[in-house]
Scaffold this motif. Structure first.
Motif, PDB file in Angstrom:
ATOM      1  N   LEU A 168       0.834  -1.206   0.000  1.00  0.00           N
ATOM      2  CA  LEU A 168       0.000   0.000   0.000  1.00  0.00           C
ATOM      3  C   LEU A 168       0.867   1.255   0.000  1.00  0.00           C
ATOM      4  CD1 LEU A 168      -2.968   0.912   0.041  1.00  0.00           C
ATOM      5  CD2 LEU A 168      -2.805   1.036   2.517  1.00  0.00           C
ATOM      6  N   MET A 171       2.404   1.580  -3.394  1.00  0.00           N
ATOM      7  CA  MET A 171       1.369   1.995  -4.356  1.00  0.00           C
ATOM      8  C   MET A 171       1.269   3.508  -4.452  1.00  0.00           C
ATOM      9  SD  MET A 171      -2.588   0.809  -4.248  1.00  0.00           S
ATOM     10  CE  MET A 171      -3.310   2.463  -4.176  1.00  0.00           C
ATOM     11  N   LYS A 172       1.670   4.186  -3.394  1.00  0.00           N
ATOM     12  CA  LYS A 172       1.581   5.643  -3.387  1.00  0.00           C
ATOM     13  C   LYS A 172       2.825   6.297  -3.974  1.00  0.00           C
ATOM     14  CE  LYS A 172      -1.595   5.526   0.537  1.00  0.00           C
ATOM     15  NZ  LYS A 172      -1.710   5.595   2.015  1.00  0.00           N
ATOM     16  N   THR A 173       3.796   5.494  -4.423  1.00  0.00           N
ATOM     17  CA  THR A 173       4.955   6.074  -5.094  1.00  0.00           C
ATOM     18  C   THR A 173       4.664   6.166  -6.592  1.00  0.00           C
ATOM     19  OG1 THR A 173       6.013   3.914  -5.440  1.00  0.00           O
ATOM     20  CG2 THR A 173       6.517   5.055  -3.385  1.00  0.00           C
ATOM     21  N   ASP A 174       5.414   7.023  -7.254  1.00  0.00           N
ATOM     22  CA  ASP A 174       5.142   7.275  -8.673  1.00  0.00           C
ATOM     23  C   ASP A 174       5.434   6.037  -9.527  1.00  0.00           C
ATOM     24  OD1 ASP A 174       4.339   8.873 -10.797  1.00  0.00           O
ATOM     25  OD2 ASP A 174       6.367   9.582 -11.211  1.00  0.00           O
ATOM     26  N   ARG A 175       4.592   5.849 -10.512  1.00  0.00           N
ATOM     27  CA  ARG A 175       4.785   4.802 -11.527  1.00  0.00           C
ATOM     28  C   ARG A 175       4.744   3.399 -10.958  1.00  0.00           C
ATOM     29  NH1 ARG A 175       9.696   6.008 -15.102  1.00  0.00           N
ATOM     30  NH2 ARG A 175       8.667   4.566 -16.505  1.00  0.00           N
ATOM     31  N   PHE A 176       3.937   3.194  -9.943  1.00  0.00           N
ATOM     32  CA  PHE A 176       3.715   1.853  -9.408  1.00  0.00           C
ATOM     33  C   PHE A 176       2.388   1.334  -9.957  1.00  0.00           C
ATOM     34  CE2 PHE A 176       2.331  -1.248  -6.222  1.00  0.00           C
ATOM     35  CZ  PHE A 176       3.494  -1.978  -6.013  1.00  0.00           C
ATOM     36  N   ASP A 177       2.462   0.339 -10.807  1.00  0.00           N
ATOM     37  CA  ASP A 177       1.237  -0.247 -11.361  1.00  0.00           C
ATOM     38  C   ASP A 177       0.609  -1.207 -10.352  1.00  0.00           C
ATOM     39  OD1 ASP A 177       1.516   1.078 -13.740  1.00  0.00           O
ATOM     40  OD2 ASP A 177       2.360  -0.622 -14.831  1.00  0.00           O
ATOM     41  N   PHE A 178      -0.696  -1.146 -10.266  1.00  0.00           N
ATOM     42  CA  PHE A 178      -1.383  -2.011  -9.294  1.00  0.00           C
ATOM     43  C   PHE A 178      -2.779  -2.347  -9.784  1.00  0.00           C
ATOM     44  CE2 PHE A 178      -4.432  -2.310  -5.760  1.00  0.00           C
ATOM     45  CZ  PHE A 178      -3.937  -3.461  -5.162  1.00  0.00           C
ATOM     46  N   SER A 179      -3.194  -3.581  -9.577  1.00  0.00           N
ATOM     47  CA  SER A 179      -4.604  -3.908  -9.791  1.00  0.00           C
ATOM     48  C   SER A 179      -5.074  -4.958  -8.810  1.00  0.00           C
ATOM     49  CB  SER A 179      -4.850  -4.399 -11.226  1.00  0.00           C
ATOM     50  OG  SER A 179      -4.276  -5.674 -11.414  1.00  0.00           O
ATOM     51  N   GLN A 180      -6.301  -4.792  -8.349  1.00  0.00           N
ATOM     52  CA  GLN A 180      -6.987  -5.849  -7.602  1.00  0.00           C
ATOM     53  C   GLN A 180      -8.307  -6.094  -8.320  1.00  0.00           C
ATOM     54  OE1 GLN A 180      -7.201  -4.020  -3.656  1.00  0.00           O
ATOM     55  NE2 GLN A 180      -9.314  -3.349  -4.001  1.00  0.00           N
ATOM     56  N   THR A 181      -8.548  -7.351  -8.681  1.00  0.00           N
ATOM     57  CA  THR A 181      -9.697  -7.701  -9.500  1.00  0.00           C
ATOM     58  C   THR A 181     -10.414  -8.888  -8.866  1.00  0.00           C
ATOM     59  OG1 THR A 181      -8.273  -7.131 -11.379  1.00  0.00           O
ATOM     60  CG2 THR A 181     -10.417  -8.131 -11.879  1.00  0.00           C
ATOM     61  N   TYR A 182     -11.674  -8.674  -8.551  1.00  0.00           N
ATOM     62  CA  TYR A 182     -12.446  -9.738  -7.905  1.00  0.00           C
ATOM     63  C   TYR A 182     -13.226 -10.545  -8.928  1.00  0.00           C
ATOM     64  CZ  TYR A 182     -11.406  -7.791  -3.327  1.00  0.00           C
ATOM     65  OH  TYR A 182     -10.754  -7.382  -2.195  1.00  0.00           O
ATOM     66  N   LEU A 183     -13.376 -11.829  -8.646  1.00  0.00           N
ATOM     67  CA  LEU A 183     -14.284 -12.644  -9.440  1.00  0.00           C
ATOM     68  C   LEU A 183     -15.723 -12.328  -9.040  1.00  0.00           C
ATOM     69  CD1 LEU A 183     -12.966 -16.328  -9.680  1.00  0.00           C
ATOM     70  CD2 LEU A 183     -12.720 -14.450 -11.293  1.00  0.00           C
ATOM     71  N   SER A 279     -14.591 -13.764  -0.743  1.00  0.00           N
ATOM     72  CA  SER A 279     -14.392 -13.336  -2.130  1.00  0.00           C
ATOM     73  C   SER A 279     -13.064 -13.847  -2.681  1.00  0.00           C
ATOM     74  CB  SER A 279     -14.460 -11.811  -2.197  1.00  0.00           C
ATOM     75  OG  SER A 279     -13.506 -11.250  -1.316  1.00  0.00           O
TER      76      SER A 279
END
Lengths: 445, 445
Positions: A168, A171-183, A279
């Protein structure tokens, strides 16, 4: 020797702590939850995982492989239950190849107890990570007395799971890609108890599946004769968690959909409503490192859905890959942090996708005749030409081939098999020299 | 009347505050930054945006359309500068259709001043949102004296931008999908000053582009005769931000790559190194609401890259769509929050994708002969059959067609035009009856 902070004393954190202790680092491990080492674990009630080749490899340098194997139940294949209760068995691999049912709690406890043996490892339980200062490599925690405590180290490893506090901050630093995807599907656990004499109600050495197209029920054996069963099910629609709101609805649904399971299972509706619906998330991010001092590993870097049985194995493999890389880099930790993050990331992406794909296979395709024929052809080629064709499942489960390579090979195999299976007379000629030659030719292109 | 909290007094927050005030709500607006209303804005130095049809629509019910238009410079098309300094002009739409260059700071200030006119709007600047309690609908802030202050309202709107604190809280709830994805390219602003007499150094009523394949420079006019220019450029590789490390390297690069710009621009290297390099992020999430009391809008819900000039317009359109929906729902706020989130989400996804696609178009295709011919054919069909074919750019920029519908129509048009352009003699026959008929036939399928 240098100091290491590990945030998270779960499965990956425990193994990483042991391996880093063996390397001589001063290791401090912080964990949000209470000390699992003192907890009397109730058999059966916990989540079950399937430990396989990749996971076992990391346990070897950690010196715990034999001990952990002693608490595993090998499962040699899938036992499919159709709607009439008919059973079909499908081996996972070659004769002696198995995945191993193990209780998450038991496993974690034993890893922690092993880590405790090292003088240079110390544990801090009930420490919730609040934030990380990435510049000073300081981790801030709230302890059990609600005090804020801070610790600084040369290196920080975040093995704090799918909802990682370390990540987390990154994630707040520049150019950090992140995804959370729920089914759109969730899961619910149901405990199928043992027979009165403590024996298992289903065949013990198999992973049981009730594939039903859009959803499925599975069962993994426990040592005490019980099974941890899991219903993977849509949240909405008909049928779904949302549509089953009364004991009658639950009983009617199980009776008509999983009749042989329903007969074995006492107090089904009670168990169903007592257990929460949980989930299923896929987490991806990039990069896994912050500079050459901070690294996330395991679910913190790549949480995946459970359908390939690879979540824990991928996390353990992180530990062994890191350990081997550190050795190859002559213990250059900073180089290893950067190199590991770059090299391992494509493998995290690959197993995430494989795990999503495998839900379709488990809940639907395993009950499909053409799919079973496809597997039969693949297995034949594998047996006759093991150096040319290893089925994707075997690559993922019984090899150390990087996930990203396995994924690519699997894609190529799929293209070849799609063409083979599209032949109208494939049912008749599947075992022929002609089909074998078609496949071998396709492999050379 | 009910209370509303709006977190974020940027562009979307200001317009939403006005529209909700008009509806009679008690509106409290909280903003992290100091009060922009008291700040003397330096002309030219600020970021420029392109206000177009969708954005203007929201300003109408807010009663600020004419005022804002008075601070806009219309740009009727793209003026392309090739490597030899040759110019080509390409209209954006029909004769009187333009996008409008406007200073972000000026625009925001005027919107805030207009909101101040409403007695039922109050502003709290220097209030950084720390967290939201989604159960009690309470927002927690740190004020300018470093005190923690909390406010509760019936409804909370998060218009707090790409790194939204409201969204961060929603992200921690179960089944909230989220992604932030950075481009491998960043941007740097360069101010091209006015002539000594205050006139513009380039044609005023155009958006200037120096398309160079993998990267580009653009320029938008300011009122004081200057241009806000932006270099969109890779972070790594050759050439890249990383490869231009010295004044000599910057000068050499601009001299050979943007020669006509280089001639006009004084102290280029100073300006280049003075200004920061900034990153480009796409943010997607789902759902945009939490229950029927909390909603995120604007960049907080759908931050996009700037290449379609639609970031602000999409955010303003959120405000007008929400306002119209609230009217249609007889001021049923709870129904509107839920309905808006579901209905508007596909439009957010569509414009995010369109904006990414348009980078390729702007930096590369606009300099491509075959692409220009394609546009010429499309424009001809548009002129002759406006009811059958509106080019994608016009749909996005000069219409109120939902982005998701525009995207789908654009995909269909692309399939048709790919086929038309694949004809080897298209250069000769593009203006023929035959080609026109081919397109009309394809549209009927």
């Amino acid at each position: 020797m240098k100091d290491i902070i590990i945030v998270g004393a779960g499965l990956a954190g425990s193994v990483h702590a042991i391996l880093m202790a063996k390397k001589g680092y001063n290791v401090k491990v912080f964990e949000r939850r209470p000390d699992l080492r003192n907890v009397e674990l109730k058999g059966g009630r916990s989540i079950n995982l399937a430990l396989s080749t990749r996971g076992l490899k990391a346990l070897e340098p950690a010196g715990v492989k034999e001990e952990i194997e002693s608490i595993c139940i090998p499962m040699y294949g899938r036992k499919m239950h159709d709607i009439k209760g008919n059973l079909t068995f499908q081996s996972y691999g070659k004769e002696d190849e198995a995945i191993n049912s193990v209780s998450r709690g038991d496993l974690n406890k034993r890893l922690l107890l092993n880590a405790t043996e090292y003088k240079n490892v110390s544990f801090f339980f009930n420490h919730k990570c609040e934030d990380i200062d990435l510049k000073t490599n300081t981790a801030h925690f709230i302890d059990e007395h609600n005090n804020r405590v801070s610790h600084t180290a040369d290196y920080i490893f975040g093995t704090d799971g799918a909802f990682s506090a370390v990540r987390l901050r990154m994630m707040k630093t520049d150019r950090f890609d992140f995804s959370q995807t729920y089914l759109g599907h969730g899961y619910k656990e149901i405990l199928l108890p043992a027979n009165e004499d403590g024996t298992h109600k289903l065949e013990k050495n198999a992973l049981h599946i009730w594939p039903r197209g859009q959803y499925m029920l599975i069962a993994l054996p426990n040592f005490d004769g019980s099974y941890t069963c899991t219903l993977f099910f849509p949240y909405e629609g008909e049928p779904s968690f949302n549509s089953l709101q009364t004991p009658e609805a639950v009983n009617d649904f199980f009776k008509s959909t999983f009749p042989d399971f329903y007969e074995l299972m006492p107090d089904l509706a009670d168990e169903y409503f007592k257990n929460p619906t949980a989930s299923l998330v896929t987490v991806k991010c990039n990069p896994w490192n912050h500079g050459n001092k901070t690294l996330i590993m395991g679910d913190a870097a790549h949480a995946i859905v459970p359908f390939y049985g690879q979540g824990m194995n991928a996390s353990f493999e992180d530990c062994s890959v890191f350990y081997e890389m550190l050795e190859a880099n002559d213990d250059d930790m900073e180089k290893t942090i950067v190199e590991f993050a770059a090299k391992r990331k494509p493998d995290g992406d690959a197993i995430a996708q494989l795990a999503l794909d495998n839900y379709i296979e488990m809940r639907d395709l395993v009950a499909d005749e053409s799919f079973l024929l496809r597997k039969k052809i693949e297995n034949k080629i594998y047996e006759k030409h093991p150096e040319k064709w290893m089925p994707l499942y075997s690559q993922v489960t019984f090899s150390h081939i990087p996930y990203s390579v396995a994924y690519e090979t699997g894609q190529k195999q799929k293209r070849i098999m799609d063409k083979i299976m599209s032949q109208p007379d494939i049912k008749e000629k599947w075992d022929s020299q002609e089909v074998e030659q078609q496949i071998l030719n396709a492999l050379d292109h």
